[in-house]
Enzyme design. Structure first.
Site, PDB file in Angstrom:
ATOM      1  N   SER A   1      40.594 -12.680   5.691  1.00  0.00           N
ATOM      2  CA  SER A   1      41.979 -12.302   5.609  1.00  0.00           C
ATOM      3  C   SER A   1      42.925 -13.686   5.879  1.00  0.00           C
ATOM      4  O   SER A   1      42.583 -14.599   6.886  1.00  0.00           O
ATOM      5  CB  SER A   1      42.397 -11.270   6.205  1.00  0.00           C
ATOM      6  OG  SER A   1      43.803 -11.124   5.965  1.00  0.00           O
TER       7      SER A   1
ATOM      8  N   TYR B   1      43.606  -6.114  13.992  1.00  0.00           N
ATOM      9  CA  TYR B   1      43.313  -6.714  12.669  1.00  0.00           C
ATOM     10  C   TYR B   1      43.242  -8.342  12.886  1.00  0.00           C
ATOM     11  O   TYR B   1      42.312  -8.819  12.245  1.00  0.00           O
ATOM     12  CB  TYR B   1      44.223  -6.198  11.665  1.00  0.00           C
ATOM     13  CG  TYR B   1      43.660  -6.525  10.159  1.00  0.00           C
ATOM     14  CD1 TYR B   1      42.563  -5.744   9.774  1.00  0.00           C
ATOM     15  CD2 TYR B   1      44.160  -7.571   9.632  1.00  0.00           C
ATOM     16  CE1 TYR B   1      42.006  -5.849   8.514  1.00  0.00           C
ATOM     17  CE2 TYR B   1      43.581  -7.791   8.067  1.00  0.00           C
ATOM     18  CZ  TYR B   1      42.426  -7.084   7.845  1.00  0.00           C
ATOM     19  OH  TYR B   1      42.015  -7.195   6.532  1.00  0.00           O
TER      20      TYR B   1
END
Length: 313
Positions: free
Chosen positions: A140, A153
């Site tokens: 990501s 995350y």
């Protein structure tokens, strides 16, 4: 083109599902992993209709090393080899570190980071024995920066990036092995709606939003040519530049910009673990339901103005 054996984790939704579909159109043999059998069966049926050579459904929680070991062993027993492995299983939690329950925070790391390590642990011996093959891990943009209220995350995706780099260093003696990494920004998938939420608003994919099919195409291109991986769009490079080169400016702006672009201020906030602790198969899908990102930003601006008027009164 001869069919490949393609194993995909996180195959029951979003980018993982899109990767499976794209491989099916190529006529590959598919091994589909995710926690829920029902959602996997739906994807497998679609892949069969799209032209997959074969489909194999293997329910597995990547955070459970034994689950991954059994799944990889079953795939190799059936097909004799693995040509492309895509690690895309991932979950999200929103909230400050002190507000996210420990079991939820740890579960995000267990799925996103430890799950990828589990996958590598059992896939790598197969690839090394073959002397060739590809492993692509989906990271990501957030694995390169920091954003508000997403510590679990962020930590998991920073770690994932290090894992890929380590694989390249450790396996230089097998030059035909390919280790790829793809870092999407905003993608139109249900992961935001499925997220654990312990903050003041719910997440949404930030502009510019890519389709899961476009990211899947990048993933499979990276499997053949690892240098094609990395950031999935130009906007990611701009954001990374600000984070690295202008940290005081980035830190000042990231809060308000994140609120406008990456949160949905109109949606009802329902606090809870989302799909982090267990699969919610009924909400798995190829795409999410947030709609146009620019329209979402406009609605957020209007909502912030409304809130300010209420405070003034």
């Amino acid at each position: 083109m001869s069919p490949r054996v393609v194993l995909v984790t996180g195959a029951s939704s979003g980018i993982g599902e899109a990767t499976a579909r794209l491989s099916a159109r190529r006529g590959d043999h598919l091994v589909l992993l995710a926690r829920g059998r029902e959602a996997l069966e739906r994807v497998a049926a679609d892949c069969d209709a799209l032209g997959a050579a074969t489909t194999m459904v293997t329910p597995a929680d990547v955070s459970d090393d034994d689950d991954v070991r059994r799944a990889v062993a079953a795939a190799v027993e059936r097909h004799g080899r693995l040509d492309v492995v895509v690690g895309d299983a991932g979950v999200v939690a929103y909230g400050r570190i002190q507000d996210v329950p420990v079991e939820v925070f740890d579960a995000v790391l267990a799925t996103n980071l430890h799950g990828s390590v589990n996958l590598v642990r059992h896939v790598l011996p197969v690839l090394r024995r073959q002397g060739e093959g590809s492993l692509v891990l989906v990271g990501s943009l957030i694995g390169h920066i920091a954003v508000p209220d997403m510590a679990a995350y962020v930590v998991s995706k920073w770690g994932l990036r290090g894992l890929v780099r380590q694989l390249r260093v450790d396996n230089r003696d097998r030059p035909a092995l390919r280790f790829g990494y793809v870092a999407p920004g905003g993608v139109d998938t249900p992961i935001y709606e499925q997220a654990a939420t312990y903050g003041d608003s719910v997440g949404r994919p930030p502009f510019p939003v890519q389709t899961p099919e476009r990211v899947a195409a990048r993933v499979l291109a990276t499997a053949a040519h690892p240098w094609r991986g990395g950031q999935s769009n130009a906007a990611n490079h701009v954001i990374r530049f600000g984070f690295r080169v202008l940290p005081p400016v980035y830190d000042r702006l990231v809060g308000p910009l994140f609120t406008l672009a990456a949160q949905d201020l109109e949606r009802e906030v329902v606090l809870g673990p989302g799909n982090v602790l267990e699969s919610r198969q009924e909400r798995n899908a190829l795409r999410g339901t947030h709609g146009n990102a620019l329209a979402g930003i406009a609605r957020n601006v209007a909502e912030l103005r409304r809130r300010r008027r209420v405070l003034v009164r």
